[in-house]
Motif scaffolding. Structure first.
Motif, PDB file in Angstrom:
ATOM      1  N   LEU A  95       0.841  -1.191   0.000  1.00  0.00           N
ATOM      2  CA  LEU A  95       0.000   0.000   0.000  1.00  0.00           C
ATOM      3  C   LEU A  95       0.878   1.243   0.000  1.00  0.00           C
ATOM      4  O   LEU A  95       1.763   1.397   0.845  1.00  0.00           O
ATOM      5  CB  LEU A  95      -0.907   0.011   1.240  1.00  0.00           C
ATOM      6  CG  LEU A  95      -1.880  -1.162   1.390  1.00  0.00           C
ATOM      7  CD1 LEU A  95      -2.643  -1.040   2.709  1.00  0.00           C
ATOM      8  CD2 LEU A  95      -2.836  -1.244   0.221  1.00  0.00           C
ATOM      9  N   GLU A  96       0.616   2.127  -0.957  1.00  0.00           N
ATOM     10  CA  GLU A  96       1.365   3.378  -1.066  1.00  0.00           C
ATOM     11  C   GLU A  96       0.409   4.560  -0.952  1.00  0.00           C
ATOM     12  O   GLU A  96      -0.685   4.545  -1.526  1.00  0.00           O
ATOM     13  CB  GLU A  96       2.097   3.451  -2.408  1.00  0.00           C
ATOM     14  CG  GLU A  96       3.113   2.341  -2.626  1.00  0.00           C
ATOM     15  CD  GLU A  96       3.777   2.433  -3.993  1.00  0.00           C
ATOM     16  OE1 GLU A  96       3.489   3.425  -4.725  1.00  0.00           O
ATOM     17  OE2 GLU A  96       4.549   1.534  -4.348  1.00  0.00           O
ATOM     18  N   GLU A  97       0.807   5.570  -0.227  1.00  0.00           N
ATOM     19  CA  GLU A  97      -0.018   6.759  -0.068  1.00  0.00           C
ATOM     20  C   GLU A  97       0.141   7.660  -1.284  1.00  0.00           C
ATOM     21  O   GLU A  97       1.204   8.240  -1.498  1.00  0.00           O
ATOM     22  CB  GLU A  97       0.401   7.503   1.203  1.00  0.00           C
ATOM     23  CG  GLU A  97      -0.520   8.647   1.563  1.00  0.00           C
ATOM     24  CD  GLU A  97      -0.115   9.308   2.871  1.00  0.00           C
ATOM     25  OE1 GLU A  97       0.584  10.341   2.797  1.00  0.00           O
ATOM     26  OE2 GLU A  97      -0.483   8.789   3.942  1.00  0.00           O
ATOM     27  N   LYS A  98      -0.914   7.767  -2.093  1.00  0.00           N
ATOM     28  CA  LYS A  98      -0.867   8.639  -3.264  1.00  0.00           C
ATOM     29  C   LYS A  98      -1.120  10.081  -2.852  1.00  0.00           C
ATOM     30  O   LYS A  98      -0.385  10.988  -3.228  1.00  0.00           O
ATOM     31  CB  LYS A  98      -1.917   8.210  -4.292  1.00  0.00           C
ATOM     32  CG  LYS A  98      -1.593   6.908  -5.007  1.00  0.00           C
ATOM     33  CD  LYS A  98      -2.613   6.613  -6.104  1.00  0.00           C
ATOM     34  CE  LYS A  98      -2.520   7.586  -7.261  1.00  0.00           C
ATOM     35  NZ  LYS A  98      -3.429   7.210  -8.368  1.00  0.00           N
ATOM     36  N   THR A  99      -2.197  10.271  -2.112  1.00  0.00           N
ATOM     37  CA  THR A  99      -2.525  11.576  -1.536  1.00  0.00           C
ATOM     38  C   THR A  99      -3.065  11.308  -0.135  1.00  0.00           C
ATOM     39  O   THR A  99      -3.122  10.159   0.306  1.00  0.00           O
ATOM     40  CB  THR A  99      -3.603  12.312  -2.366  1.00  0.00           C
ATOM     41  OG1 THR A  99      -4.846  11.591  -2.256  1.00  0.00           O
ATOM     42  CG2 THR A  99      -3.218  12.405  -3.829  1.00  0.00           C
ATOM     43  N   GLN A 100      -3.491  12.342   0.535  1.00  0.00           N
ATOM     44  CA  GLN A 100      -4.030  12.173   1.874  1.00  0.00           C
ATOM     45  C   GLN A 100      -5.281  11.302   1.862  1.00  0.00           C
ATOM     46  O   GLN A 100      -5.569  10.604   2.835  1.00  0.00           O
ATOM     47  CB  GLN A 100      -4.355  13.541   2.479  1.00  0.00           C
ATOM     48  CG  GLN A 100      -4.814  13.484   3.929  1.00  0.00           C
ATOM     49  CD  GLN A 100      -5.059  14.867   4.503  1.00  0.00           C
ATOM     50  OE1 GLN A 100      -4.764  15.871   3.856  1.00  0.00           O
ATOM     51  NE2 GLN A 100      -5.586  14.928   5.710  1.00  0.00           N
ATOM     52  N   ASP A 101      -6.004  11.318   0.751  1.00  0.00           N
ATOM     53  CA  ASP A 101      -7.276  10.596   0.671  1.00  0.00           C
ATOM     54  C   ASP A 101      -7.281   9.499  -0.383  1.00  0.00           C
ATOM     55  O   ASP A 101      -8.352   9.010  -0.761  1.00  0.00           O
ATOM     56  CB  ASP A 101      -8.420  11.576   0.385  1.00  0.00           C
ATOM     57  CG  ASP A 101      -8.562  12.604   1.493  1.00  0.00           C
ATOM     58  OD1 ASP A 101      -8.512  12.218   2.677  1.00  0.00           O
ATOM     59  OD2 ASP A 101      -8.712  13.801   1.174  1.00  0.00           O
ATOM     60  N   GLU A 102      -6.116   9.107  -0.875  1.00  0.00           N
ATOM     61  CA  GLU A 102      -6.045   8.040  -1.871  1.00  0.00           C
ATOM     62  C   GLU A 102      -4.877   7.098  -1.562  1.00  0.00           C
ATOM     63  O   GLU A 102      -3.789   7.554  -1.183  1.00  0.00           O
ATOM     64  CB  GLU A 102      -5.863   8.605  -3.280  1.00  0.00           C
ATOM     65  CG  GLU A 102      -7.106   9.247  -3.863  1.00  0.00           C
ATOM     66  CD  GLU A 102      -6.924   9.587  -5.334  1.00  0.00           C
ATOM     67  OE1 GLU A 102      -7.926   9.550  -6.068  1.00  0.00           O
ATOM     68  OE2 GLU A 102      -5.786   9.886  -5.746  1.00  0.00           O
ATOM     69  N   THR A 103      -5.130   5.810  -1.734  1.00  0.00           N
ATOM     70  CA  THR A 103      -4.106   4.800  -1.459  1.00  0.00           C
ATOM     71  C   THR A 103      -3.962   3.877  -2.660  1.00  0.00           C
ATOM     72  O   THR A 103      -4.957   3.319  -3.146  1.00  0.00           O
ATOM     73  CB  THR A 103      -4.482   3.961  -0.226  1.00  0.00           C
ATOM     74  OG1 THR A 103      -4.629   4.830   0.905  1.00  0.00           O
ATOM     75  CG2 THR A 103      -3.422   2.920   0.077  1.00  0.00           C
ATOM     76  N   LEU A 104      -2.736   3.733  -3.132  1.00  0.00           N
ATOM     77  CA  LEU A 104      -2.461   2.830  -4.248  1.00  0.00           C
ATOM     78  C   LEU A 104      -2.087   1.462  -3.706  1.00  0.00           C
ATOM     79  O   LEU A 104      -1.144   1.323  -2.928  1.00  0.00           O
ATOM     80  CB  LEU A 104      -1.314   3.367  -5.105  1.00  0.00           C
ATOM     81  CG  LEU A 104      -0.860   2.463  -6.265  1.00  0.00           C
ATOM     82  CD1 LEU A 104      -1.982   2.308  -7.300  1.00  0.00           C
ATOM     83  CD2 LEU A 104       0.405   3.011  -6.919  1.00  0.00           C
ATOM     84  N   MET A 105      -2.833   0.459  -4.122  1.00  0.00           N
ATOM     85  CA  MET A 105      -2.544  -0.919  -3.738  1.00  0.00           C
ATOM     86  C   MET A 105      -1.897  -1.637  -4.922  1.00  0.00           C
ATOM     87  O   MET A 105      -2.403  -1.596  -6.036  1.00  0.00           O
ATOM     88  CB  MET A 105      -3.832  -1.648  -3.361  1.00  0.00           C
ATOM     89  CG  MET A 105      -3.665  -3.135  -3.131  1.00  0.00           C
ATOM     90  SD  MET A 105      -5.270  -3.950  -2.856  1.00  0.00           S
ATOM     91  CE  MET A 105      -4.773  -5.666  -2.814  1.00  0.00           C
ATOM     92  N   LYS A 106      -0.755  -2.274  -4.669  1.00  0.00           N
ATOM     93  CA  LYS A 106      -0.099  -3.103  -5.667  1.00  0.00           C
ATOM     94  C   LYS A 106      -0.092  -4.539  -5.151  1.00  0.00           C
ATOM     95  O   LYS A 106       0.244  -4.770  -3.989  1.00  0.00           O
ATOM     96  CB  LYS A 106       1.330  -2.630  -5.921  1.00  0.00           C
ATOM     97  CG  LYS A 106       1.426  -1.244  -6.535  1.00  0.00           C
ATOM     98  CD  LYS A 106       2.880  -0.850  -6.787  1.00  0.00           C
ATOM     99  CE  LYS A 106       2.985   0.525  -7.428  1.00  0.00           C
ATOM    100  NZ  LYS A 106       4.409   0.909  -7.674  1.00  0.00           N
ATOM    101  N   TYR A 107      -0.480  -5.481  -6.012  1.00  0.00           N
ATOM    102  CA  TYR A 107      -0.522  -6.871  -5.562  1.00  0.00           C
ATOM    103  C   TYR A 107       0.091  -7.802  -6.602  1.00  0.00           C
ATOM    104  O   TYR A 107       0.011  -7.567  -7.806  1.00  0.00           O
ATOM    105  CB  TYR A 107      -1.961  -7.312  -5.259  1.00  0.00           C
ATOM    106  CG  TYR A 107      -2.897  -7.281  -6.444  1.00  0.00           C
ATOM    107  CD1 TYR A 107      -3.052  -8.397  -7.270  1.00  0.00           C
ATOM    108  CD2 TYR A 107      -3.632  -6.130  -6.749  1.00  0.00           C
ATOM    109  CE1 TYR A 107      -3.910  -8.379  -8.363  1.00  0.00           C
ATOM    110  CE2 TYR A 107      -4.491  -6.097  -7.836  1.00  0.00           C
ATOM    111  CZ  TYR A 107      -4.629  -7.220  -8.638  1.00  0.00           C
ATOM    112  OH  TYR A 107      -5.473  -7.187  -9.720  1.00  0.00           O
ATOM    113  N   THR A 108       0.725  -8.847  -6.100  1.00  0.00           N
ATOM    114  CA  THR A 108       1.240  -9.925  -6.954  1.00  0.00           C
ATOM    115  C   THR A 108       0.872 -11.239  -6.294  1.00  0.00           C
ATOM    116  O   THR A 108       0.899 -11.357  -5.061  1.00  0.00           O
ATOM    117  CB  THR A 108       2.773  -9.849  -7.113  1.00  0.00           C
ATOM    118  OG1 THR A 108       3.397  -9.930  -5.826  1.00  0.00           O
ATOM    119  CG2 THR A 108       3.186  -8.558  -7.785  1.00  0.00           C
TER     120      THR A 108
END
Length: 202
Positions: A95-108
């Motif tokens: 999980l990466e914080e894109k903005t204060q209100d958005e989270t980028l999830m990367k999965y493999t």
């Protein structure tokens, strides 16, 4: 079978972290989930009804989380089996914080599929797997948005099995149209129909 992808949640990373480990949310967002229970620290038991092409059945699964770095990442081991086959493998969630209100999830994920379930073919398994992942994440994101601000969003209603099935069917059809073999079939079928019409009308 290998799956990988990204998805943007409309919420802070800490809340996304909690959401991804909440059995009450997961059971409503995972297609075919009939049971999802926490059995210990970072251990879960699940029961899911799975249908891929002509193969269907109920699978019992054990899920264990490890290497947790809150709220950044964790690993997951899955072992599932049923009369139609088995699924086992590992996955990594970041999980990466894109903005204060958005989270980028990367999965493999690297999964092994056996039994009748494997007989449907790798291409179909890949397409169905990606479709189920996408729809599940979209459902969880809707649940997250409602949790954050119930007044601003439509009440979260878990997607039905029919809606999931329709989504999978659409994705499978779209993938088939990208396959050269699909167009070969269409051309040959069209030629055959044209020849039949010509024969009976000449």
């Amino acid at each position: 079978m290998k799956l990988e992808g990204e998805f943007t949640f409309k919420g802070p990373r800490e809340e996304v972290w909690d959401l991804l480990q909440d059995p009450d949310v997961l059971i409503t967002a995972l297609p075919g989930a009939k049971k999802m229970e926490k059995t210990g620290d970072d251990k879960y038991e699940a029961e899911m009804e799975v249908k891929v092409g002509p193969v269907s059945g109920t699978f019992s699964s054990n899920i264990e989380l490890s290497d947790k770095v809150e709220p950044e990442s964790y690993k997951m081991v899955v072992n599932g089996k049923g009369k139609s086959g088995f699924v086992k493998g590992k996955a990594t969630i970041c999980l990466e914080e894109k903005t204060q209100d958005e989270t980028l999830m990367k999965y493999t994920a690297d999964l092994q599929v056996g039994g009748k379930l494997a007989s449907v073919g790798q291409r179909l398994l890949d397409t169905v797997g990606k479709s189920m992942a996408r729809q599940s994440l979209e459902a969880m994101n809707t649940a997250l948005e409602y949790q954050i601000d119930p007044r601003a969003k439509t009440e979260y209603i878990p997607p039905s099995q029919a809606k999931f099935a329709a989504g999978v069917a659409k994705d499978v059809a779209g993938d088939s149209m990208k396959n050269p073999k699909f167009w070969t079939f269409i051309i040959l079928a069209s030629a055959g129909i044209a020849a039949t019409i010509w024969y009976f009308t000449k």
